[in-house]
Write a protein that holds these residues in place. Structure first.
Motif, PDB file in Angstrom:
ATOM      1  N   HIS A  90     -50.203  56.987  -9.803  1.00 42.09           N
ATOM      2  CA  HIS A  90     -51.083  57.302  -8.683  1.00 42.09           C
ATOM      3  C   HIS A  90     -52.126  56.192  -8.562  1.00 42.09           C
ATOM      4  N   SER A  91     -53.285  56.389  -9.161  1.00 40.58           N
ATOM      5  CA  SER A  91     -54.368  55.412  -9.111  1.00 40.58           C
ATOM      6  C   SER A  91     -54.283  54.467 -10.315  1.00 40.58           C
ATOM      7  N   ILE A  92     -54.534  53.176 -10.060  1.00 41.61           N
ATOM      8  CA  ILE A  92     -54.589  52.191 -11.150  1.00 41.61           C
ATOM      9  C   ILE A  92     -56.046  51.757 -11.294  1.00 41.61           C
ATOM     10  N   ASP A  93     -56.774  52.552 -12.077  1.00 44.36           N
ATOM     11  CA  ASP A  93     -58.208  52.337 -12.274  1.00 44.36           C
ATOM     12  C   ASP A  93     -58.636  53.219 -13.443  1.00 44.36           C
ATOM     13  N   GLU A  95     -61.168  56.254 -14.854  1.00 45.08           N
ATOM     14  CA  GLU A  95     -62.130  57.330 -14.650  1.00 45.08           C
ATOM     15  C   GLU A  95     -61.993  58.296 -15.820  1.00 45.08           C
ATOM     16  N   LYS A  96     -63.034  58.453 -16.561  1.00 41.26           N
ATOM     17  CA  LYS A  96     -62.996  59.283 -17.760  1.00 41.26           C
ATOM     18  C   LYS A  96     -62.511  60.698 -17.422  1.00 41.26           C
ATOM     19  N   GLY A  97     -61.513  61.138 -18.187  1.00 41.98           N
ATOM     20  CA  GLY A  97     -61.016  62.500 -18.031  1.00 41.98           C
ATOM     21  C   GLY A  97     -60.020  62.710 -16.915  1.00 41.98           C
ATOM     22  N   ASN A  98     -59.686  61.648 -16.164  1.00 38.65           N
ATOM     23  CA  ASN A  98     -58.727  61.780 -15.057  1.00 38.65           C
ATOM     24  C   ASN A  98     -57.416  61.111 -15.455  1.00 38.65           C
ATOM     25  N   GLU A  99     -56.436  61.912 -15.823  1.00 34.56           N
ATOM     26  CA  GLU A  99     -55.184  61.366 -16.326  1.00 34.56           C
ATOM     27  C   GLU A  99     -54.338  60.707 -15.246  1.00 34.56           C
ATOM     28  N   LEU A 100     -54.663  60.966 -13.963  1.00 32.17           N
ATOM     29  CA  LEU A 100     -53.915  60.338 -12.879  1.00 32.17           C
ATOM     30  C   LEU A 100     -54.312  58.879 -12.674  1.00 32.17           C
ATOM     31  N   ASN A 139     -28.209  47.052 -16.544  1.00 29.39           N
ATOM     32  CA  ASN A 139     -28.409  48.169 -17.468  1.00 29.39           C
ATOM     33  C   ASN A 139     -29.879  48.521 -17.620  1.00 29.39           C
ATOM     34  N   LYS A 140     -30.703  47.509 -17.737  1.00 28.16           N
ATOM     35  CA  LYS A 140     -32.147  47.739 -17.875  1.00 28.16           C
ATOM     36  C   LYS A 140     -32.799  47.679 -16.500  1.00 28.16           C
ATOM     37  N   SER A 141     -32.499  48.679 -15.697  1.00 32.17           N
ATOM     38  CA  SER A 141     -33.111  48.775 -14.362  1.00 32.17           C
ATOM     39  C   SER A 141     -34.179  49.855 -14.371  1.00 32.17           C
ATOM     40  N   VAL A 142     -35.218  49.641 -13.574  1.00 31.78           N
ATOM     41  CA  VAL A 142     -36.298  50.607 -13.449  1.00 31.78           C
ATOM     42  C   VAL A 142     -36.859  50.515 -12.035  1.00 31.78           C
ATOM     43  N   VAL A 143     -37.385  51.618 -11.533  1.00 30.60           N
ATOM     44  CA  VAL A 143     -38.042  51.644 -10.219  1.00 30.60           C
ATOM     45  C   VAL A 143     -39.510  52.007 -10.445  1.00 30.60           C
ATOM     46  N   ILE A 144     -40.422  51.278  -9.780  1.00 34.47           N
ATOM     47  CA  ILE A 144     -41.865  51.526  -9.906  1.00 34.47           C
ATOM     48  C   ILE A 144     -42.386  52.104  -8.595  1.00 34.47           C
ATOM     49  N   THR A 145     -42.998  53.290  -8.664  1.00 38.62           N
ATOM     50  CA  THR A 145     -43.562  53.910  -7.460  1.00 38.62           C
ATOM     51  C   THR A 145     -45.011  54.313  -7.704  1.00 38.62           C
ATOM     52  N   LEU A 146     -45.800  54.304  -6.626  1.00 39.29           N
ATOM     53  CA  LEU A 146     -47.197  54.725  -6.670  1.00 39.29           C
ATOM     54  C   LEU A 146     -47.448  55.683  -5.516  1.00 39.29           C
ATOM     55  N   ASP A 147     -47.943  56.864  -5.813  1.00 36.56           N
ATOM     56  CA  ASP A 147     -48.140  57.902  -4.791  1.00 36.56           C
ATOM     57  C   ASP A 147     -49.550  57.889  -4.200  1.00 36.56           C
ATOM     58  N   ASP A 148     -49.648  58.169  -2.933  1.00 39.52           N
ATOM     59  CA  ASP A 148     -50.881  58.436  -2.175  1.00 39.52           C
ATOM     60  C   ASP A 148     -51.429  57.224  -1.444  1.00 39.52           C
ATOM     61  N   GLY A 149     -51.416  56.040  -2.069  1.00 40.52           N
ATOM     62  CA  GLY A 149     -51.907  54.844  -1.391  1.00 40.52           C
ATOM     63  C   GLY A 149     -53.376  54.551  -1.617  1.00 40.52           C
ATOM     64  N   TYR A 150     -53.808  54.614  -2.878  1.00 44.98           N
ATOM     65  CA  TYR A 150     -55.200  54.319  -3.206  1.00 44.98           C
ATOM     66  C   TYR A 150     -55.490  52.820  -3.072  1.00 44.98           C
TER      67      TYR A 150
END
Length: 307
Positions: A90-93, A95-100, A139-150
């Motif tokens: 979700h968010s890349i930042d 904030e204490k106590g916010n696991e998102l 074989n080592k494929s991964v998809v990166i997604t971020l929700d909401d658009g912060y």
């Protein structure tokens, strides 16, 4: 005679005063002209600098390859009988106590692990082709997604993704664009899109689709899709369900509005057996250390207790 001399002297003095006045006016004009030319020259220099800066920025954007569907060949490939981890943030930042909110430093550490260990980050088109048409991927494929658009997706995640040359997708709440200070702006979205970041739908108002009537499901899916298509001049084909909420009516609405694939918040690796409109993802939380991140990334059967 004396009067004539006085008149003559007065005329000479007047002439001298007139000459001095003319020289004074010429001098003042010359100084003003010099200053004006200097000012204009400086403005030209400033404008040239700005033009160079803009051209430099534009050049940097053009140097980045557009997103293209890659054809993977050779050894160490997998087919759609297997699963793929789809990380979701979700968010890349911080904030204490916010696991998102995953701090930028931790996010970079995770991305570096992917890079150092030879992972290929897939676009959603490549994932779709893998699941729907059995086109092989590494074989080592991964998809990166971020929700909401912060906004921090642009300020913090975007530079890290560019650093490692990774593909990623932002699922955007369209009503937040240019309206809420903590969310992405249209210009930021355009820049991210120009660098190869995929921008897709997260509905208009972060709607819980399972609580909406079919007509309202159609409306939010249509409006968010059309908004992003007009903004980015591309087709919008994918969506992540807000709160992971969906029902059969929502899937019907997705198909009607031309969506090809959808993502839930159900924990686990994604595979074709889940259904193209109900794919699972791997949740990444601030509270997870690197060992937990690696476990979820490398074990398709990990026990997910947090969604």
């Amino acid at each position: 005679m004396e009067r004539s001399d006085n008149m003559k002297n007065k005329n000479i003095k007047d002439l001298i005063a007139l000459v001095l006045l003319i020289f004074f006016i010429i001098g003042v004009h010359s100084v003003y002209k010099t200053k004006l030319v200097s000012s204009n020259d400086q403005k030209k220099v400033d404008n040239k600098s700005n033009v160079k800066f803009d051209k430099k920025n534009q050049t940097n954007i053009k140097k980045v390859s557009p997103v293209k569907d890659r054809e993977f060949t050779g050894n160490n490939l997998k087919y759609n009988s297997e699963s793929i981890p789809i990380l979701y943030y979700h968010s890349i930042d911080y904030e204490k106590g916010n696991e998102l909110r995953v701090p930028k430093g931790k996010f970079r550490e995770q991305m570096k692990y992917l890079k150092d260990n030879g992972y290929t980050t897939l676009t959603l088109n490549e994932l779709y082709n893998f699941l729907a048409y059995n086109k092989p991927v590494p074989n080592k494929s991964v998809v990166i997604t971020l929700d909401d658009g912060y906004k921090d997706n642009y300020e913090n995640a975007f530079p890290v993704l560019k650093e490692f040359g990774f593909k990623a997708t932002v699922f955007m709440i369209t009503s937040s664009i240019n309206n809420e200070k903590d969310f992405l702006t249209s210009s930021e979205l355009k820049q991210m899109d120009s660098y190869g970041m995929d921008i897709e739908s997260h509905t208009v108002n972060h709607d819980k689709l399972d609580r909406l009537t079919y007509d309202k499901q159609i409306q939010t899916l249509k409006d968010s899709k059309e908004f992003l298509e007009k903004l980015l001049n591309k087709k919008i084909k994918y969506i992540a369900y807000p709160y992971g909420k969906w029902n059969e009516s929502a899937i019907k609405a997705l198909k009607t509005e031309g969506y090809s694939m959808a993502f839930t918040t159900a924990g686990g690796w994604a595979n074709k057996d889940q259904g193209i409109y109900t794919l699972h993802r791997v949740y990444v939380s601030e509270k997870y250390g690197m060992n937990e991140f690696k476990r979820r990334l490398t074990n398709s059967n990990y026990e997910n207790t947090n969604k």
